[in-house]
Design a protein around this motif. Structure first.
Motif, short mmCIF file in Angstrom:
data_model
loop_
_atom_site.label_atom_id
_atom_site.label_comp_id
_atom_site.label_asym_id
_atom_site.label_seq_id
_atom_site.Cartn_x
_atom_site.Cartn_y
_atom_site.Cartn_z
N ASP A 172 0.95 -1.30 -0.06
CA ASP A 172 -0.04 0.01 0.09
C ASP A 172 0.83 1.26 0.10
O ASP A 172 0.37 2.26 -0.39
CB ASP A 172 -0.89 0.06 1.17
N GLN A 173 2.09 1.13 0.40
CA GLN A 173 2.85 2.57 0.32
C GLN A 173 3.59 2.60 -0.88
O GLN A 173 4.26 3.62 -1.08
CB GLN A 173 3.97 2.22 1.71
N GLN A 174 3.43 1.73 -1.78
CA GLN A 174 4.32 1.78 -3.00
C GLN A 174 3.70 3.10 -4.00
O GLN A 174 4.27 3.53 -4.86
CB GLN A 174 4.25 0.33 -3.79
N ASP A 175 2.52 3.13 -3.93
CA ASP A 175 1.98 4.23 -4.72
C ASP A 175 1.10 5.24 -3.80
O ASP A 175 0.06 5.08 -3.30
CB ASP A 175 1.00 3.82 -5.50
N MET A 176 1.77 6.52 -3.33
CA MET A 176 1.17 7.13 -2.44
C MET A 176 -0.07 8.12 -3.09
O MET A 176 -0.95 8.53 -2.42
CB MET A 176 2.19 8.23 -1.81
N ASP A 177 0.27 8.31 -4.28
CA ASP A 177 -0.96 8.96 -5.10
C ASP A 177 -2.05 8.22 -4.82
O ASP A 177 -3.25 8.77 -4.70
CB ASP A 177 -0.73 9.19 -6.56
N TYR A 178 -2.19 6.74 -4.96
CA TYR A 178 -3.31 5.72 -5.03
C TYR A 178 -3.84 6.00 -3.65
O TYR A 178 -4.81 6.00 -3.61
CB TYR A 178 -2.74 4.54 -5.36
#
Length: 188
Positions: A172-178
């Motif tokens: 979940d931390q791989q794409d902060m925009d998401y």
């Protein structure tokens, strides 16, 4: 016999329009980063119309609109990702009418909702950006759960591609925009 033929045709057309736009944008390479505004507009418009149909006939199960249109309704729900309350409401409707719904559609929607909530899925239908399978509640029991919902068993190679539960936070931390988007629309 389809009870609501006109609505059935409309549902199929809505889903076809969604997929047509998706293929067009994908062909131009425009679906790589974030939620494309044109795609979101179609998804929101389709969800609005599906809400109106549900208010009129209830959830469009197979006995009401036929298998193809019921699948189209499910696709519309699956793609209404900006509307968590709507997706969850439709899931509850599908559960309450499960004899009239393709069980695989219920499984996919359950997993999709949990995926967006950063919770483990049950049936292994949702993938990560790298093609791995998002963490599941019980990896050892996964194929048994899948068969129960008319989903095919996963090979050992695919089972090995299921991320472990302890990797949820990292994924979940791989794409902060998401993550920011999910908070904005109400998933988190």
């Amino acid at each position: 016999m389809i009870l609501y033929k006109k609505l059935a045709n409309e549902l199929v057309q809505l889903a076809d329009d969604d997929l047509l736009l998706r293929n067009e944008l994908a062909g131009k390479g425009e679906l790589q980063k974030g939620y494309h505004p044109a795609m979101e507009a179609v998804h929101r418009s389709n969800a609005k119309r599906l809400r109106e149909i549900i208010a009129k006939i209830g959830y469009p199960g197979i006995s009401k609109v036929g298998a193809k249109a019921s699948e189209a309704a499910w696709l519309i729900v699956q793609h209404a990702i900006s509307e968590p309350d709507f997706m969850q409401h439709c899931y509850q409707l599908m559960i309450s009418e499960k004899e009239d719904i393709n069980p695989a559609h219920i499984a996919y929607l359950y997993d999709r909702i949990h995926y967006f909530k950063s919770k483990p899925q049950r049936f292994g239908t949702q993938l990560t950006a790298d093609g791995g399978i998002y963490p599941v509640e019980n990896k050892a029991n996964l194929n048994k759960q899948r068969l129960r919902m008319n989903l095919p068993e996963l090979s050992q190679m695919k089972l090995d591609a299921v991320y472990d539960l302890d990797q949820l936070a990292t994924l979940d931390q791989q794409d902060m925009d998401y993550t920011i988007w999910r908070k904005e629309v109400g998933w988190l």
